[in-house]
Design a protein around this motif. Structure first.
Motif, PDB file in Angstrom:
ATOM      1  N   ARG A   1      -5.602  -1.270   4.509  1.00 60.61           N
ATOM      2  CA  ARG A   1      -4.841  -1.561   3.292  1.00 60.61           C
ATOM      3  C   ARG A   1      -3.973  -0.602   3.098  1.00 60.61           C
ATOM      4  NH1 ARG A   1      -8.470  -1.162  -0.957  1.00 60.61           N
ATOM      5  NH2 ARG A   1      -7.397  -3.044  -1.744  1.00 60.61           N
ATOM      6  N   GLY A   2      -3.601   0.597   3.566  1.00 58.99           N
ATOM      7  CA  GLY A   2      -2.856   1.633   3.289  1.00 58.99           C
ATOM      8  C   GLY A   2      -3.570   2.131   1.802  1.00 58.99           C
ATOM      9  N   ARG A   3      -2.922   3.450   1.566  1.00 56.58           N
ATOM     10  CA  ARG A   3      -3.334   4.113   0.257  1.00 56.58           C
ATOM     11  C   ARG A   3      -2.166   5.117  -0.333  1.00 56.58           C
ATOM     12  NH1 ARG A   3      -9.175   6.810   0.405  1.00 56.58           N
ATOM     13  NH2 ARG A   3      -9.814   4.754   0.724  1.00 56.58           N
ATOM     14  N   SER A   4      -2.214   4.852  -1.416  1.00 50.60           N
ATOM     15  CA  SER A   4      -1.107   5.611  -2.181  1.00 50.60           C
ATOM     16  C   SER A   4      -1.742   7.149  -2.247  1.00 50.60           C
ATOM     17  CB  SER A   4      -0.716   5.038  -3.520  1.00 50.60           C
ATOM     18  OG  SER A   4      -1.442   5.427  -4.170  1.00 50.60           O
ATOM     19  N   ALA A   5      -0.955   8.039  -2.176  1.00 52.40           N
ATOM     20  CA  ALA A   5      -1.351   9.293  -2.565  1.00 52.40           C
ATOM     21  C   ALA A   5      -1.553   9.834  -4.044  1.00 52.40           C
ATOM     22  CB  ALA A   5      -0.155  10.331  -2.138  1.00 52.40           C
ATOM     23  N   GLN A   6      -0.969   8.727  -4.724  1.00 49.99           N
ATOM     24  CA  GLN A   6      -1.554   8.929  -6.281  1.00 49.99           C
ATOM     25  C   GLN A   6      -2.864   8.371  -6.629  1.00 49.99           C
ATOM     26  OE1 GLN A   6       1.839   7.658  -5.709  1.00 49.99           O
ATOM     27  NE2 GLN A   6       2.537   9.990  -5.339  1.00 49.99           N
ATOM     28  N   GLY A   7      -3.279   7.520  -5.630  1.00 54.72           N
ATOM     29  CA  GLY A   7      -4.412   6.864  -6.191  1.00 54.72           C
ATOM     30  C   GLY A   7      -5.688   7.730  -6.676  1.00 54.72           C
ATOM     31  N   ALA A   8      -6.494   6.880  -7.115  1.00 55.68           N
ATOM     32  CA  ALA A   8      -7.800   7.415  -7.651  1.00 55.68           C
ATOM     33  C   ALA A   8      -8.606   7.946  -6.645  1.00 55.68           C
ATOM     34  CB  ALA A   8      -8.640   6.790  -8.585  1.00 55.68           C
ATOM     35  N   GLU A   9      -8.383   7.360  -5.477  1.00 59.96           N
ATOM     36  CA  GLU A   9      -9.331   7.361  -4.396  1.00 59.96           C
ATOM     37  C   GLU A   9      -9.601   9.056  -3.931  1.00 59.96           C
ATOM     38  OE1 GLU A   9      -6.993   4.952  -3.505  1.00 59.96           O
ATOM     39  OE2 GLU A   9      -8.224   3.208  -2.790  1.00 59.96           O
ATOM     40  N   ASP A  10     -10.502   9.308  -3.009  1.00 57.51           N
ATOM     41  CA  ASP A  10     -10.861  10.704  -2.826  1.00 57.51           C
ATOM     42  C   ASP A  10      -9.828  11.104  -1.691  1.00 57.51           C
ATOM     43  OD1 ASP A  10     -13.066  10.424  -3.837  1.00 57.51           O
ATOM     44  OD2 ASP A  10     -14.391   9.958  -2.091  1.00 57.51           O
ATOM     45  N   HIS A  11      -9.425  12.247  -1.581  1.00 56.24           N
ATOM     46  CA  HIS A  11      -8.875  12.734  -0.712  1.00 56.24           C
ATOM     47  C   HIS A  11      -7.322  12.385  -0.606  1.00 56.24           C
ATOM     48  CE1 HIS A  11     -12.207  14.410   1.510  1.00 56.24           C
ATOM     49  NE2 HIS A  11     -12.719  13.452   1.263  1.00 56.24           N
ATOM     50  N   GLY A  12      -6.844  11.745  -1.808  1.00 58.28           N
ATOM     51  CA  GLY A  12      -5.437  11.550  -1.896  1.00 58.28           C
ATOM     52  C   GLY A  12      -4.541  12.701  -1.874  1.00 58.28           C
ATOM     53  N   ALA A  13      -5.015  13.908  -2.538  1.00 58.73           N
ATOM     54  CA  ALA A  13      -4.185  15.096  -2.830  1.00 58.73           C
ATOM     55  C   ALA A  13      -3.934  15.807  -1.500  1.00 58.73           C
ATOM     56  CB  ALA A  13      -4.919  15.938  -3.694  1.00 58.73           C
ATOM     57  N   CYS A  14      -5.319  16.081  -0.720  1.00 62.88           N
ATOM     58  CA  CYS A  14      -5.222  16.594   0.524  1.00 62.88           C
ATOM     59  C   CYS A  14      -4.735  15.734   1.581  1.00 62.88           C
ATOM     60  CB  CYS A  14      -6.449  17.480   0.975  1.00 62.88           C
ATOM     61  SG  CYS A  14      -7.862  16.302   1.035  1.00 62.88           S
ATOM     62  N   CYS A  15      -4.787  14.799   1.813  1.00 60.40           N
ATOM     63  CA  CYS A  15      -4.624  13.938   3.010  1.00 60.40           C
ATOM     64  C   CYS A  15      -3.449  13.031   2.912  1.00 60.40           C
ATOM     65  CB  CYS A  15      -5.722  13.157   3.739  1.00 60.40           C
ATOM     66  SG  CYS A  15      -7.370  14.121   3.958  1.00 60.40           S
ATOM     67  N   GLY A  16      -2.849  12.771   1.496  1.00 61.06           N
ATOM     68  CA  GLY A  16      -1.788  12.195   1.234  1.00 61.06           C
ATOM     69  C   GLY A  16      -1.934  10.495   1.343  1.00 61.06           C
ATOM     70  N   GLY A  17      -0.938   9.795   1.230  1.00 60.89           N
ATOM     71  CA  GLY A  17      -0.900   8.421   1.159  1.00 60.89           C
ATOM     72  C   GLY A  17      -0.512   7.791   2.500  1.00 60.89           C
ATOM     73  N   VAL A  18      -0.960   6.759   2.993  1.00 64.84           N
ATOM     74  CA  VAL A  18      -0.587   6.126   4.205  1.00 64.84           C
ATOM     75  C   VAL A  18      -0.233   4.737   4.101  1.00 64.84           C
ATOM     76  CG1 VAL A  18      -1.992   7.829   5.799  1.00 64.84           C
ATOM     77  CG2 VAL A  18      -3.022   5.880   4.602  1.00 64.84           C
ATOM     78  N   ALA A  19       0.653   4.478   5.132  1.00 67.65           N
ATOM     79  CA  ALA A  19       0.963   2.913   5.138  1.00 67.65           C
ATOM     80  C   ALA A  19      -0.247   1.969   5.764  1.00 67.65           C
ATOM     81  CB  ALA A  19       2.317   2.732   5.934  1.00 67.65           C
ATOM     82  N   ALA A  20      -0.311   1.000   5.483  1.00 71.75           N
ATOM     83  CA  ALA A  20      -1.437   0.039   5.769  1.00 71.75           C
ATOM     84  C   ALA A  20      -0.767  -0.455   7.541  1.00 71.75           C
ATOM     85  CB  ALA A  20      -1.312  -1.444   5.167  1.00 71.75           C
ATOM     86  N   GLY A  21      -1.809  -0.732   8.284  1.00 70.09           N
ATOM     87  CA  GLY A  21      -1.543  -1.298   9.552  1.00 70.09           C
ATOM     88  C   GLY A  21      -0.694  -2.576   9.289  1.00 70.09           C
ATOM     89  N   GLU A  22      -0.185  -2.921  10.407  1.00 65.14           N
ATOM     90  CA  GLU A  22       0.564  -4.395  10.279  1.00 65.14           C
ATOM     91  C   GLU A  22      -0.523  -5.309  10.550  1.00 65.14           C
ATOM     92  OE1 GLU A  22       3.626  -6.893  13.066  1.00 65.14           O
ATOM     93  OE2 GLU A  22       3.995  -4.638  13.022  1.00 65.14           O
ATOM     94  N   MET A  23      -0.288  -6.593   9.855  1.00 62.02           N
ATOM     95  CA  MET A  23      -1.505  -7.724  10.062  1.00 62.02           C
ATOM     96  C   MET A  23      -0.621  -8.772  10.854  1.00 62.02           C
ATOM     97  SD  MET A  23      -3.718  -8.621   6.974  1.00 62.02           S
ATOM     98  CE  MET A  23      -2.630  -9.409   6.082  1.00 62.02           C
ATOM     99  N   THR A  24      -1.602  -9.522  11.747  1.00 54.61           N
ATOM    100  CA  THR A  24      -0.665 -10.646  12.186  1.00 54.61           C
ATOM    101  C   THR A  24      -1.781 -11.700  12.540  1.00 54.61           C
ATOM    102  OG1 THR A  24       0.933 -11.579  13.558  1.00 54.61           O
ATOM    103  CG2 THR A  24      -0.628  -9.977  14.828  1.00 54.61           C
ATOM    104  N   LYS A  25      -1.511 -13.073  12.512  1.00 60.51           N
ATOM    105  CA  LYS A  25      -2.240 -14.043  13.136  1.00 60.51           C
ATOM    106  C   LYS A  25      -2.956 -13.868  14.078  1.00 60.51           C
ATOM    107  CE  LYS A  25      -0.815 -18.507  12.705  1.00 60.51           C
ATOM    108  NZ  LYS A  25      -1.663 -19.475  12.075  1.00 60.51           N
ATOM    109  N   TRP A  26      -4.356 -14.245  14.040  1.00 64.53           N
ATOM    110  CA  TRP A  26      -5.154 -14.132  15.294  1.00 64.53           C
ATOM    111  C   TRP A  26      -5.064 -15.583  16.075  1.00 64.53           C
ATOM    112  CZ3 TRP A  26      -8.250 -11.288  18.262  1.00 64.53           C
ATOM    113  CH2 TRP A  26      -9.395 -11.828  18.680  1.00 64.53           C
ATOM    114  N   PHE A  27      -4.168 -15.467  16.886  1.00 58.22           N
ATOM    115  CA  PHE A  27      -4.050 -16.861  18.022  1.00 58.22           C
ATOM    116  C   PHE A  27      -3.566 -17.854  17.074  1.00 58.22           C
ATOM    117  CE2 PHE A  27      -6.324 -13.879  20.709  1.00 58.22           C
ATOM    118  CZ  PHE A  27      -5.804 -13.989  21.708  1.00 58.22           C
ATOM    119  N   ASP A  28      -3.874 -19.166  17.113  1.00 63.03           N
ATOM    120  CA  ASP A  28      -3.674 -20.026  16.201  1.00 63.03           C
ATOM    121  C   ASP A  28      -4.637 -20.338  14.922  1.00 63.03           C
ATOM    122  OD1 ASP A  28      -5.632 -21.264  17.662  1.00 63.03           O
ATOM    123  OD2 ASP A  28      -4.299 -22.920  18.353  1.00 63.03           O
ATOM    124  N   THR A  29      -5.317 -19.506  14.564  1.00 64.60           N
ATOM    125  CA  THR A  29      -6.267 -19.632  13.266  1.00 64.60           C
ATOM    126  C   THR A  29      -5.589 -19.072  12.090  1.00 64.60           C
ATOM    127  OG1 THR A  29      -7.068 -17.377  13.555  1.00 64.60           O
ATOM    128  CG2 THR A  29      -8.062 -19.062  14.893  1.00 64.60           C
TER     129      THR A  29
END
Ligand code: GLN
Ligand code: ZN
Length: 763
Positions: A97-125
């Motif tokens: 889901r990605g995570r912003s560095a400012q978020g309330a979640e753990d380790h925002g300050a030490c590990c920083g924010g990250v971009a989410a992985g790309e998401m794409t359709k599973w075959f024709d579903t």
């Protein structure tokens, strides 16, 4: 004796328990332990649900996505999340889901924010997976802990476990080389991790492992075919038996390859490729297990058990112990339990089967094959009765609709005159400025709208009260658009909760479930409407709202409809007639709506085909057939109008290169598309094709709360004008604005209108 087994079970829970637990955890409202505990409960319940099967999948549960699970199992984490200090599950969600560095979640300050992985359709579903990321440097390192823990849980419960993993070739094929390196070159590095995993499972006494290689139902280059041989020859030394699972389509030219890989068994989709099975048996080495997927894992209909048995019994005689029987694919793609449905029409309900009911069908087939049909006489008789009732029901069969479809001829899809002539008449009537501005249809679905809708559904608001509330919202939208100075207005779609459901609810031949949820990605689920019968339109569906909106303004008001292809592709569809026939029935129904709008004086009508691309078959060789009937359906819907009536269509995706000829063939006067994030480069496809009609390339991304600057929009439109003659350009956002706030919409559209004025004045 025939073995019965399952390939995968929906993980979201019959009441979407996993969704709610995930969202609560993400909001910080519940603990990680509570989430893990719920996961364990769901697994336990789902294994119980699969009781009586000879093998039950283990490892098909995922907190977010099974492909992302596999990336963690293989130690293939994107560089940006490596070295995370926190919990592994949290790191997993950071990739998902990605995570912003400012978020309330753990380790925002030490590990920083990250971009989410790309998401794409599973075959024709409609399921979306997190794309594995590779570079030429990628190393793999096995972490079997998740699988081993689930295996131990399953065994403690007495489950006959068959671990499920994504196979190495499919895993590589679905991933993306971030540095454009050759991902196939990673195979020699990847295979030792698989060997180690299979050996680890063997050491636990696992007999069979299901290794999913659905990529085998697609067109493969020689090097990818070769990769299959390399991979499975290397894995053949492992002490588990491999069931190589393919699904979603036919093996076709890959049949020989699949049949001869050195594995102990092969699963094929016998729904999509029944005729291929006998030739496949002839190819199959005599020791190999053949698992036949005979229960449709992609739809919600009861199986014709007698027909399946007629076909299977001789195969069972021929194959003996080597025959396994299963659903065609994982049941991930169907809702969990039909018994949850309290409001569904009883007759329609008697025709349906969700995951639990499909497993019951599997048990019945198993008993019939082992003990003879007499052992399940009652069940087979009930099944036959339900199927017969469905086949002959007047609610399914509407002779008038069938006759109308039979009468469709080339004239139905033909406008009176070519675009150039139409454009002149439309210009004379609509008197629009250069670079006309418009929006895609929806305006913010405010708290008031949602409240009015839920009160109406709960019976706390009567028809008149609801209508007044929606009209007030429509009036507000019109007022705002007039103030903004837009040229072609929309009514804002306040009365629609969903662009397919809204029409489905008003068409005959559609049913709606309460709990028919299917996972789309992560915690997101969709509840596709059920297209069960011949489609007709008892009365106009949108005319009242649109004429009301038009009565409030002198500017042209766009009628707003969802197209037949999109309605079809976002529904559970019939298995008793081709998709193309259902699509044409929808086309005729929406065509009536188009003509009623025209009669009511609506001069511009937009027909959305957001899901046209989603219906493309897995094999390119089958694209043309699909595109032919999809385009014809659109044309039937749209083209029965006068030259003066301007037809718009809207598609929110950004890949047109390979289907541009079909898009042009739809012959809409105006197409609005998603382009802002591609910097107008995708217009190259339209340019190279010399696309003849008008285009509204989206000038800002509606997914983002950012307000686009006027100057940026001007720049984008100038780039557009390098590719498409300016007199055929419109100015509009990428898509509808229903997920935004008015406080974002007003400044954004205000800049957009200002940009159009600047362009008219020469930039
Ligand atoms: N008319 C729809 C809207 O504006 C289109 C949505 C879509 O293309 N997904 O919301
Ligand atoms: Zn869109």
């Amino acid at each position: 004796m025939t073995t019965i087994h399952n390939l995968g079970f929906p993980r979201i829970g019959a009441k979407r328990e996993l969704k709610f637990a995930l969202e609560s955890y993400w909001k910080g409202e519940s603990s990680r332990d509570a989430l893990k505990e719920l996961g364990a409960q769901l697994r336990k319940r789902h294994w119980d649900n699969q009781g009586g099967l000879d093998f039950v999948p283990v490892g098909d549960f995922a907190f977010y996505d099974q492909v992302l699970d596999m990336s963690f199992t293989l130690g293939n984490l994107p560089q940006r999340v490596q070295g995370f200090h926190g919990d592994v599950l949290d790191n997993y969600f950071r990739v998902a889901r990605g995570r912003s560095a400012q978020g309330a979640e753990d380790h925002g300050a030490c590990c920083g924010g990250v971009a989410a992985g790309e998401m794409t359709k599973w075959f024709d579903t409609n399921y979306h997976y997190i794309v594995p990321e590779f570079t030429s440097e990628t190393q793999f390192q096995l972490d079997a802990s998740r699988l081993l823990a689930q295996l131990a849980e399953a065994r403690a419960q007495g489950v006959k476990a068959k671990p499920v993993i994504v196979g190495p070739v499919t895993y590589l094929a679905l991933g993306k080389a971030k540095d454009d390196s050759d991902k196939l070159a990673l195979l020699p590095r990847l295979l030792p991790a698989y060997t180690q995993l299979l050996d680890t499972l063997a050491a636990q006494g696992v007999e069979w492992v299901q290794i999913d290689e659905p990529i085998l139902v697609t067109e493969l280059d020689a090097e990818w075919q070769h990769a299959f041989n390399t991979a499975y020859h290397q894995l053949k030394g492992c002490k588990v038996k491999l069931l190589l699972a393919t699904y979603f389509g036919q093996l076709q030219e890959n049949a020989y390859l699949a049949a001869n890989l050195p594995v102990a068994g092969l699963h094929v989709d016998a729904i999509n490729g029944r005729d291929d099975v006998q030739p496949l048996i002839n190819l199959l080495p005599p020791h190999k297990v053949l698992s036949l997927g005979v229960i449709n894992g992609r739809n919600i209909w009861k199986t014709d058990l007698a027909a399946v048995l007629n076909w299977l019994e001789p195969l069972a005689a021929q194959l003996g112990e080597r025959l396994w029987v299963a659903p065609s694919c994982s049941l991930l793609h169907v809702p969990v339990d039909l018994d949850s449905e309290q409001k569904l029409d009883a007759e329609i309900k008697s025709w349906l089967a969700f995951a639990l009911q499909k497993l019951e069908e599997l048990r019945i087939l198993g008993r019939a094959l082992r003990e003879g049909r007499d052992a399940v006489k009652t069940e087979l008789a009930q099944n036959l009765a339900a199927l017969t009732a469905r086949r002959t029901s007047p609610r399914v069969n509407n002779p008038a609709v069938q006759a109308a479809v039979a009468k469709i001829d080339a004239k139905f899809g033909q406008r009176q005159n070519a675009y150039t002539q139409r454009a002149q008449k439309q210009a004379a009537l609509l008197k629009l400025p250069a670079y006309p501005t418009t929006t895609i249809g929806s305006f913010p679905q405010t708290a008031e709208i949602r409240q009015a809708r839920s009160q109406y559904k709960a019976g706390q608001l009567d028809d008149a009260g609801y209508k007044a509330a929606m009209q007030a919202e429509i009036a507000r939208s019109v007022r705002e658009q007039e103030t903004l100075g837009l040229d072609v207005l929309v009514h804002g779609e306040a009365e629609r909760n969903d662009m397919v459901e809204y029409f489905g609810e008003q068409l005959q031949g559609y049913a709606f479930s309460q709990f028919g949820w299917v996972q789309s990605y992560g915690s997101r689920c969709v509840k596709p409407p059920i297209l069960f019968g011949d489609i007709s339109r008892p009365k106009a569906m949108t005319v009242e709202w649109i004429t009301y909106a038009q009565s409030l303004t002198k500017k042209p008001m766009k009628g707003m409809l969802t197209g037949p292809v999109t309605i079809l592709n976002w529904s559970f569809v019939r298995d008793d007639q081709p998709r193309s026939v259902s699509c044409k029935q929808l086309a005729l129904a929406i065509r009536e709506e188009v003509q009623d709008l025209e009669k009511a004086g609506v001069r511009v009508i937009q027909i959305d085909e957001a899901a046209l691309r989603e219906g493309l078959p897995l094999r390119k060789s089958q694209w043309k057939r699909y595109l032919d009937w999809a385009v014809e359906s659109f044309r039937i819907t749209a083209n029965g109008v006068k030259d003066e009536t301007q037809i718009h269509t809207h598609m929110c995706y950004s890949e047109f290169n390979d289907i541009i000829a079909s898009i042009a063939d739809m012959d809409a006067d105006v197409i609005t598309i998603e382009t802002s994030r591609s910097d107008m480069e995708l217009l190259d496809a339209f340019d190279h094709f010399s696309y003849p009609n008008e285009i509204g390339p989206g000038v800002y991304d509606i997914h983002s709360p950012n307000i686009p600057a006027q100057e940026h929009i001007v720049q984008l439109m100038k780039k557009a004008a390098e590719r498409i003659p300016a007199e055929r350009l419109w100015v509009n956002p990428d898509c509808g604005l229903k997920t935004r706030q008015w406080s974002e919409v007003i400044p954004a559209l205000s800049n957009m209108v200002a940009a159009a004025k600047a362009l008219r004045a020469g930039g």
